[in-house]
Motif scaffolding. Sequence first.
Motif, PDB file in Angstrom:
ATOM      1  N   GLU A 104       6.162 -21.668 -33.263  1.00 57.33           N
ATOM      2  CA  GLU A 104       6.207 -21.524 -34.818  1.00 57.33           C
ATOM      3  C   GLU A 104       5.083 -22.180 -35.379  1.00 57.33           C
ATOM      4  O   GLU A 104       4.328 -23.031 -34.827  1.00 57.33           O
ATOM      5  CB  GLU A 104       7.552 -22.378 -35.241  1.00 57.33           C
ATOM      6  N   HIS A 105       4.865 -21.973 -36.633  1.00 57.88           N
ATOM      7  CA  HIS A 105       3.948 -22.474 -37.623  1.00 57.88           C
ATOM      8  C   HIS A 105       2.693 -22.813 -37.264  1.00 57.88           C
ATOM      9  O   HIS A 105       1.977 -23.671 -37.587  1.00 57.88           O
ATOM     10  CB  HIS A 105       4.667 -23.923 -38.002  1.00 57.88           C
ATOM     11  N   GLY A 106       2.137 -21.836 -36.544  1.00 55.71           N
ATOM     12  CA  GLY A 106       0.566 -21.760 -36.039  1.00 55.71           C
ATOM     13  C   GLY A 106       0.402 -22.792 -34.742  1.00 55.71           C
ATOM     14  O   GLY A 106      -0.670 -22.946 -34.455  1.00 55.71           O
ATOM     15  N   ILE A 107       1.353 -23.325 -34.178  1.00 50.70           N
ATOM     16  CA  ILE A 107       1.332 -24.162 -32.866  1.00 50.70           C
ATOM     17  C   ILE A 107       0.682 -23.138 -31.775  1.00 50.70           C
ATOM     18  O   ILE A 107      -0.072 -23.593 -30.843  1.00 50.70           O
ATOM     19  CB  ILE A 107       2.585 -24.639 -32.434  1.00 50.70           C
ATOM     20  N   GLY A 108       0.942 -21.776 -31.627  1.00 48.28           N
ATOM     21  CA  GLY A 108       0.335 -20.975 -30.917  1.00 48.28           C
ATOM     22  C   GLY A 108      -1.051 -20.663 -30.970  1.00 48.28           C
ATOM     23  O   GLY A 108      -1.649 -20.259 -30.176  1.00 48.28           O
ATOM     24  N   TRP A 109      -1.551 -21.208 -32.170  1.00 50.31           N
ATOM     25  CA  TRP A 109      -3.003 -21.201 -32.462  1.00 50.31           C
ATOM     26  C   TRP A 109      -3.629 -22.444 -31.812  1.00 50.31           C
ATOM     27  O   TRP A 109      -4.804 -22.277 -31.245  1.00 50.31           O
ATOM     28  CB  TRP A 109      -3.385 -20.673 -33.921  1.00 50.31           C
ATOM     29  N   ILE A 110      -3.278 -23.574 -32.525  1.00 51.78           N
ATOM     30  CA  ILE A 110      -3.921 -24.824 -32.473  1.00 51.78           C
ATOM     31  C   ILE A 110      -3.643 -25.244 -30.910  1.00 51.78           C
ATOM     32  O   ILE A 110      -4.618 -25.873 -30.345  1.00 51.78           O
ATOM     33  CB  ILE A 110      -3.235 -25.823 -33.453  1.00 51.78           C
ATOM     34  N   LEU A 111      -2.438 -25.019 -30.186  1.00 55.36           N
ATOM     35  CA  LEU A 111      -2.194 -25.812 -29.068  1.00 55.36           C
ATOM     36  C   LEU A 111      -3.271 -25.248 -27.743  1.00 55.36           C
ATOM     37  O   LEU A 111      -3.710 -26.119 -27.206  1.00 55.36           O
ATOM     38  CB  LEU A 111      -0.867 -25.374 -28.483  1.00 55.36           C
ATOM     39  N   PRO A 112      -3.328 -24.062 -27.602  1.00 56.48           N
ATOM     40  CA  PRO A 112      -4.384 -23.706 -26.764  1.00 56.48           C
ATOM     41  C   PRO A 112      -5.919 -23.924 -27.068  1.00 56.48           C
ATOM     42  O   PRO A 112      -6.449 -24.206 -26.160  1.00 56.48           O
ATOM     43  CB  PRO A 112      -4.094 -21.998 -26.568  1.00 56.48           C
ATOM     44  N   ARG A 113      -6.177 -24.125 -28.277  1.00 57.08           N
ATOM     45  CA  ARG A 113      -7.376 -24.690 -28.356  1.00 57.08           C
ATOM     46  C   ARG A 113      -7.507 -26.061 -28.016  1.00 57.08           C
ATOM     47  O   ARG A 113      -8.697 -26.674 -28.013  1.00 57.08           O
ATOM     48  CB  ARG A 113      -7.665 -24.500 -30.110  1.00 57.08           C
ATOM     49  N   LEU A 114      -6.525 -27.071 -28.006  1.00 53.98           N
ATOM     50  CA  LEU A 114      -6.514 -28.360 -27.401  1.00 53.98           C
ATOM     51  C   LEU A 114      -6.440 -28.570 -26.146  1.00 53.98           C
ATOM     52  O   LEU A 114      -7.282 -29.397 -25.572  1.00 53.98           O
ATOM     53  CB  LEU A 114      -5.361 -29.036 -28.247  1.00 53.98           C
ATOM     54  N   VAL A 115      -5.466 -27.821 -25.262  1.00 52.92           N
ATOM     55  CA  VAL A 115      -5.248 -27.957 -23.951  1.00 52.92           C
ATOM     56  C   VAL A 115      -5.453 -26.862 -23.181  1.00 52.92           C
ATOM     57  O   VAL A 115      -5.495 -26.978 -21.983  1.00 52.92           O
ATOM     58  CB  VAL A 115      -3.930 -28.248 -23.836  1.00 52.92           C
ATOM     59  N   GLY A 116      -5.882 -25.778 -23.771  1.00 48.76           N
ATOM     60  CA  GLY A 116      -6.162 -24.396 -22.914  1.00 48.76           C
ATOM     61  C   GLY A 116      -4.965 -23.699 -22.905  1.00 48.76           C
ATOM     62  O   GLY A 116      -3.821 -24.073 -22.835  1.00 48.76           O
ATOM     63  N   PRO A 117      -5.117 -22.183 -22.704  1.00 49.57           N
ATOM     64  CA  PRO A 117      -4.004 -21.283 -22.723  1.00 49.57           C
ATOM     65  C   PRO A 117      -3.123 -21.733 -21.514  1.00 49.57           C
ATOM     66  O   PRO A 117      -1.809 -21.598 -22.007  1.00 49.57           O
ATOM     67  CB  PRO A 117      -4.470 -20.002 -22.709  1.00 49.57           C
ATOM     68  N   ALA A 118      -3.341 -22.093 -20.441  1.00 48.95           N
ATOM     69  CA  ALA A 118      -2.472 -22.262 -19.286  1.00 48.95           C
ATOM     70  C   ALA A 118      -1.561 -23.430 -19.475  1.00 48.95           C
ATOM     71  O   ALA A 118      -0.307 -23.312 -19.520  1.00 48.95           O
ATOM     72  CB  ALA A 118      -2.902 -22.246 -17.941  1.00 48.95           C
ATOM     73  N   ARG A 119      -2.101 -24.355 -20.100  1.00 46.24           N
ATOM     74  CA  ARG A 119      -1.253 -25.731 -20.360  1.00 46.24           C
ATOM     75  C   ARG A 119      -0.398 -25.410 -21.589  1.00 46.24           C
ATOM     76  O   ARG A 119       0.751 -25.846 -21.879  1.00 46.24           O
ATOM     77  CB  ARG A 119      -2.150 -26.787 -20.536  1.00 46.24           C
ATOM     78  N   ALA A 120      -0.945 -24.829 -22.459  1.00 50.82           N
ATOM     79  CA  ALA A 120      -0.419 -24.548 -23.721  1.00 50.82           C
ATOM     80  C   ALA A 120       1.147 -23.553 -23.471  1.00 50.82           C
ATOM     81  O   ALA A 120       2.077 -23.669 -24.154  1.00 50.82           O
ATOM     82  CB  ALA A 120      -1.255 -23.565 -24.878  1.00 50.82           C
ATOM     83  N   LEU A 121       0.792 -22.540 -22.521  1.00 50.08           N
ATOM     84  CA  LEU A 121       1.895 -21.836 -22.268  1.00 50.08           C
ATOM     85  C   LEU A 121       3.061 -22.392 -21.518  1.00 50.08           C
ATOM     86  O   LEU A 121       4.154 -22.366 -21.614  1.00 50.08           O
ATOM     87  CB  LEU A 121       1.732 -20.652 -21.469  1.00 50.08           C
ATOM     88  N   ASP A 122       2.674 -23.550 -20.693  1.00 54.89           N
ATOM     89  CA  ASP A 122       3.539 -24.377 -19.994  1.00 54.89           C
ATOM     90  C   ASP A 122       4.131 -25.226 -20.927  1.00 54.89           C
ATOM     91  O   ASP A 122       5.625 -25.285 -20.789  1.00 54.89           O
ATOM     92  CB  ASP A 122       2.764 -25.317 -18.919  1.00 54.89           C
ATOM     93  N   LEU A 123       3.624 -25.934 -21.774  1.00 53.39           N
ATOM     94  CA  LEU A 123       4.222 -26.778 -22.983  1.00 53.39           C
ATOM     95  C   LEU A 123       5.294 -25.937 -23.868  1.00 53.39           C
ATOM     96  O   LEU A 123       6.188 -26.332 -24.195  1.00 53.39           O
ATOM     97  CB  LEU A 123       3.488 -27.273 -23.971  1.00 53.39           C
ATOM     98  N   LEU A 124       4.808 -24.469 -23.962  1.00 52.28           N
ATOM     99  CA  LEU A 124       5.723 -23.792 -24.994  1.00 52.28           C
ATOM    100  C   LEU A 124       6.747 -23.225 -24.282  1.00 52.28           C
ATOM    101  O   LEU A 124       8.175 -23.246 -24.618  1.00 52.28           O
ATOM    102  CB  LEU A 124       4.753 -22.535 -25.330  1.00 52.28           C
TER     103      LEU A 124
END
Length: 262
Positions: free
Chosen positions: A141-161
Amino acid sequence: MSEVVQRTVDDGVAVLTLNRPERLNAWTAEMERDYFDLLEECGRSREVRAIVVTGAGRGFCAGADMQDLQNLGENGDSARERAQDRRPQTFAHTIEKPIIAAINGPCAGIGLVQALMCDIRFAAADAKLTTAFARRGLVAEHGIGWILPRLVGPARALDLLLSARVVLGEEAAQIGLVNRAVPGEELMDTTLAYARELAEQCSPASMATMKRQVYADLERPLAAGLAQADELMLASFTAPDFVEGVNSFIDKRAPQFEPLGA
């Protein structure tokens, strides 16, 4: 003055405190409105040069208030109407001054979104952070799918999500989710010392320009970002803050930069 978000200002640093400690500062429509209003006021105030965001009690923000979520689930039309009236959760990006999150405890869901939309994040080493959405039947939600991979990379973002697993502050620092993890009892002192250094030593105009550059450059090619940076650099050579920055260095004194504000 808001009861659910409190503000203090000292030494050029505004501290905004989410203030529902009995609910771990769970997010409500009232809190969102007041928080964004106070961010906007800080952006206009010449007294404020940096902003710190934290939570009252033992939590930062445990996510959306479950009663609010339950009401939204029972009335989809109301949820759509509310969404149309809201400012975007990226609102902090529009504030020209640096915003630093001091994550003192549980930080989940939309609470994590607010922390990620701050420019800098410090966390207590034992603070618990989680996206939470997948375990509530929700989406990124709320743009976290945009900001999170820019901070930690797509693989870690998907892990966290996808897992919505809990990450402690120490791991959050290791993966780039936060800038620094410190013992909980040192968090506010560390965060305020950093914010005061920005307020005392750094040009508000420079920081505002850099903030705009960074977020704009996330969405444009290198050549476009470089071209604008070159234009801005040439313009900065004729700005008063450049003169003051050089003179204060030569004179070995603290700079006296002009504040930003209405």
